[in-house]
Design a protein around this motif. Structure first.
Motif, PDB file in Angstrom:
ATOM      1  N   ILE A 180       1.424 -13.307  27.791  1.00 15.22           N
ATOM      2  CA  ILE A 180       0.184 -12.836  27.172  1.00 15.22           C
ATOM      3  C   ILE A 180       0.073 -13.476  25.795  1.00 15.22           C
ATOM      4  CG2 ILE A 180      -1.120 -10.831  26.380  1.00 15.22           C
ATOM      5  CD1 ILE A 180       0.368  -9.171  28.469  1.00 15.22           C
TER       6      ILE A 180
ATOM      7  N   ILE B 131      -1.553  -3.725  25.887  1.00 23.36           N
ATOM      8  CA  ILE B 131      -0.613  -4.357  26.803  1.00 23.36           C
ATOM      9  C   ILE B 131       0.389  -3.322  27.284  1.00 23.36           C
ATOM     10  CG2 ILE B 131       1.142  -6.156  27.045  1.00 23.36           C
ATOM     11  CD1 ILE B 131      -0.444  -7.516  24.616  1.00 23.36           C
TER      12      ILE B 131
ATOM     13  N   SER C 117      -6.801  -6.026  22.696  1.00 24.36           N
ATOM     14  CA  SER C 117      -6.291  -5.681  24.020  1.00 24.36           C
ATOM     15  C   SER C 117      -5.181  -4.656  23.902  1.00 24.36           C
ATOM     16  CB  SER C 117      -5.751  -6.938  24.725  1.00 24.36           C
ATOM     17  OG  SER C 117      -5.330  -6.641  26.039  1.00 24.36           O
TER      18      SER C 117
ATOM     19  N   SER D  61      -2.031 -13.855  31.321  1.00 22.06           N
ATOM     20  CA  SER D  61      -3.013 -12.782  31.332  1.00 22.06           C
ATOM     21  C   SER D  61      -3.956 -12.892  30.149  1.00 22.06           C
ATOM     22  CB  SER D  61      -2.298 -11.430  31.306  1.00 22.06           C
ATOM     23  OG  SER D  61      -3.226 -10.376  31.299  1.00 22.06           O
TER      24      SER D  61
ATOM     25  N   GLY E 210      -4.073  -7.168  29.677  1.00 24.60           N
ATOM     26  CA  GLY E 210      -2.756  -6.607  29.423  1.00 24.60           C
ATOM     27  C   GLY E 210      -2.524  -5.265  30.082  1.00 24.60           C
TER      28      GLY E 210
ATOM     29  N   VAL F 144      -5.173 -13.052  23.158  1.00 21.77           N
ATOM     30  CA  VAL F 144      -5.655 -12.294  24.304  1.00 21.77           C
ATOM     31  C   VAL F 144      -6.865 -11.464  23.896  1.00 21.77           C
ATOM     32  CG1 VAL F 144      -4.102 -10.353  23.864  1.00 21.77           C
ATOM     33  CG2 VAL F 144      -4.978 -10.718  26.165  1.00 21.77           C
TER      34      VAL F 144
END
Length: 694
Positions: A466, A661, A659, A443, A449, A470
């Motif tokens: 991940i 997650i 990000s 991802s 995420g 990311v």
């Protein structure tokens, strides 16, 4: 000195930089800023400023961009002139006479790349064997050149039938045009892609001509901005084939930039293969505007030889098989005429953006839904404050007509977006004979995420990975790329009776062409490697399969090896093969790689891996988050406080600088030595919602 990757997306501009001389955590610098649609160069320079990178300390810049793709989709380019053989004026508009939706009586084809009044013809014809059937009408050619000059058109595509065998008539036409328009930029189909089947060759050549001014202007402005800032580093552009090229080369070959941005993500996947040894990965990237999916097998992204920009618009340059759909954080939720909830493909983009950004957006988006569900940090990882109340009011505009609560509607929006993304995964896996259950779901993207568990569960994948980069993955992948060029030539001969000397000579010539391109991009001969591929088919078939060909002279003893390789590749692609069927070579390709410096695993581990000490909790706060209509008070973890092999039981949230997650209920997550987060999903969770959203 810093090796810098910058990827400009529809919503965000991402930067990842690798310091070749620093040590420890200072080796890596990252930034993520809003894109500037009206002037993408400004966003590019803002990313450098945000990362506090002095331009004078940059050794190399690698840039991924969707400038060319957007210009084509939106038809925002100076329309070129197209000159075709008499009788083939409308080839790019007629296409193959197939339909995108067989039973839709109202289907409308995309508008042609060049309007009919700018398409011209001249009398000429070569046979399929390259012999002259009708010589070029030089007087008629000169009249066409004068008509184009009177209209002030400077970018021109020349697409003559059968010129894939011999381009002499196209070259002759170019000389005539340059006598009339000395500063014209001309694309010849015999030089762009000398391959059989005129539609793909005509479209690809037209795209090159259309993008000459667009890409030329953009790169020139970017080079000036970098020079004015004190940067003297060479600028490279990410290519659709998973490699990169010098900016000067990109100006001449702009059609090779169609999937420039997403290709960086595939390169990041290849880099991860070298680190982790994962043989089968589905690389996904969820941004603000789009979702991309591609397969990486044994470190290599799958290549397609006919990528469709739009229906009946094939681009026949070798490209990574990346499927893009309009699904991302900015995708807008709406109600269709049948009263059903829909999400995308229209996006709020960077301007005005989701409603919660407070920049003037009024329509509810996937980002607004995630914020309402508690899955998104209200400060977007410290970038700016999000307006949750505004997001709630926006979602009410679709929830109330559907008779849903705001929470149920928000979950519906996210689930529909995830289902749309899962469809793209099936395109690159199931449609190509691969079982998604055998893959690791990787991802990427700022919104990746948030949706990884939903998309993976829908596609039947139970392992999610991940990476620590990311949110800036395409920029990261750009810094790991080699220079790469693909050159091709037509060479149709049945394998039985093929002239092996001519076959060897043709490959040698292509290798020399490829070496010249690599040398122009600054690659020394000792850093060059070459791969041979023959595009082959069973005699009577319409399309080819890429087949590896060994190096060195080809002789009668080599042919069975090539045929065996073709049968193997055909079975892998289509599930069947037949060794008794006669085969033919159709096109030859040589791929040249120019080796570049890359991060080393141990350096990466030091810079990006977990480094928190024992006794320091990774939990920074608790937050109310909704899953399946139920409210959970979950732990929110700071990824920078993780210890190696630390395990987390869902439901939980992991906050990353770029990000957010989501670890759903009954899922488990841990972190490895590189800072990569592994999530294992229980097969029973996230079952489809049975409620009909209508």
């Amino acid at each position: 000195m810093l090796r810098v990757g910058i990827d400009v997306g529809g919503t965000f501009t991402d930067l990842y930089a690798w310091d070749e001389e620093a040590s420890g955590s200072r080796k890596v610098r990252m930034s993520k800023v809003l894109s500037t649609p009206n002037d993408l160069v400004s966003g590019f320079m803002n990313a450098l400023s945000e990362a506090e990178i002095p331009p004078s300390e940059i050794s190399t810049i690698i840039h991924g961009t969707t400038v060319g793709t957007n210009a084509l989709i939106e038809r925002k380019y100076p329309e070129p002139a197209l000159i075709a053989t008499e009788g083939f004026r409308d080839t790019i508009e007629i296409g193959r006479q197939s339909r995108s939706h067989l039973y839709d009586p109202y289907a409308v084809k995309p508008s042609p790349l060049v309007s009919r009044d700018k398409r011209f013809t001249v009398s000429e014809k070569l046979g399929a064997d390259g012999k002259t059937v009708k010589p070029l009408d030089r007087e008629g050619a000169k009249q066409v050149a004068e008509q184009i000059a009177q209209r002030g058109i400077k970018n021109i595509a020349i697409t003559f039938i059968n010129s894939y065998v011999d381009g002499r008539h196209e070259q002759e036409m170019r000389d005539i045009i340059l006598e009339v328009i000395p500063d014209a930029k001309i694309a010849l189909s015999s030089e762009t892609r000398p391959k059989m089947r005129e539609l793909g060759r005509f479209v690809t050549t037209t795209i090159r001509a259309a993008l000459f001014p667009v890409i030329g202007d953009y790169i020139t402005r970017l080079e000036k901005a970098l020079k004015d800032s004190g940067c003297t580093a060479p600028l490279f552009i990410v290519k659709s084939n998973g490699g990169m090229m010098r900016a000067s080369t990109a100006k001449e070959r702009p059609e090779e930039m169609i999937e420039s941005g997403p290709a960086g993500g595939v390169a990041a996947g290849s880099f991860m293969y070298n680190m982790l040894g994962l043989e089968n990965m589905i690389i996904t990237d969820v941004g603000g505007t789009s979702f991309e999916a591609s397969l990486v097998e044994k470190g290599q992204g799958l290549i397609t030889d006919e990528y469709e920009l739009e229906w009946e618009m094939p681009i026949i340059t070798p490209m990574l098989d990346i499927r893009s759909i309009g699904a991302g954080g900015g995708s807008i939720a709406w109600i269709d005429d049948g009263g059903s909830l829909r999400v995308g493909p229209k996006s709020a983009g960077a301007d005005p953006g989701p409603v919660c950004y407070g920049k003037g957006g009024t329509q509810p988006t996937v980002t607004d839904a995630n914020l309402v569900l508690g899955r998104l940090n209200s400060t977007l990882s410290g970038k700016f404050e999000l307006d949750k109340e505004a997001a709630i009011q926006a979602i009410k505009t679709v929830a109330e007509p559907l008779g849903l609560s705001v929470i149920d509607c928000a979950e519906g929006i996210v689930e529909i977006a995830c289902e749309n993304m899962a469809d793209a995964i099936r395109m690159v896996s199931t449609d190509r004979g691969r079982d998604p259950r055998d893959q690791t779901y990787v991802s990427f993207g700022g919104a990746g995420g948030l949706h990884a568990f939903g998309v993976a569960q829908s596609a039947g994948i139970n392992r999610i990975l991940i990476p620590s980069f990311v949110g800036v993955d395409c920029a990261t992948g750009a810094t790991t790329m080699d220079v790469r060029h693909d050159v091709e030539s037509a060479f149709y001969q049945p394998v039985n009776g093929i002239n092996t000397n001519k076959l060897t000579e043709a490959f040698t010539k292509l290798e020399e062409e490829c070496a010249e391109l690599l040398e122009n991009d600054g690659i020394s001969s000792e850093d060059m490697t070459f791969e041979r591929v023959a595009l082959m088919r069973y005699i009577g078939q319409s399309y080819e399969v890429a087949t590896p060909v060994p190096d060195g002279p080809i002789n009668e003893d080599t042919l069975p090896e090539i045929t065996e390789a073709f049968n193997r590749e055909h079975k892998r692609e289509y599930g069947v093969s037949n060794e008794s069927f006669p085969t033919a070579v159709v096109t030859l390709r040589v791929t040249g790689h120019g080796k570049t410096e890359k991060p080393k695993d141990n350096d990466f581990q030091t810079a990006m891996g977990p480094n928190s000490q024992e006794g320091i909790s990774s939990v920074k706060e608790r937050r109310d988050v909704y899953f399946r209509g139920e409210k959970h008070t979950v732990e929110v973890h700071d990824v920078s406080r993780f210890r190696e092999e630390q395990e987390i039981t869902g439901p939980a949230i992991i906050e990353h600088p770029n990000s957010e997650i989501v670890v759903p209920p009954d899922a488990f997550a841990n972190i490895d030595q590189y800072g990569f987060i592994n999530i294992t999903i229980n097969k029973t969770i996230n079952e489809p919602n049975k409620e009909v959203l209508s």
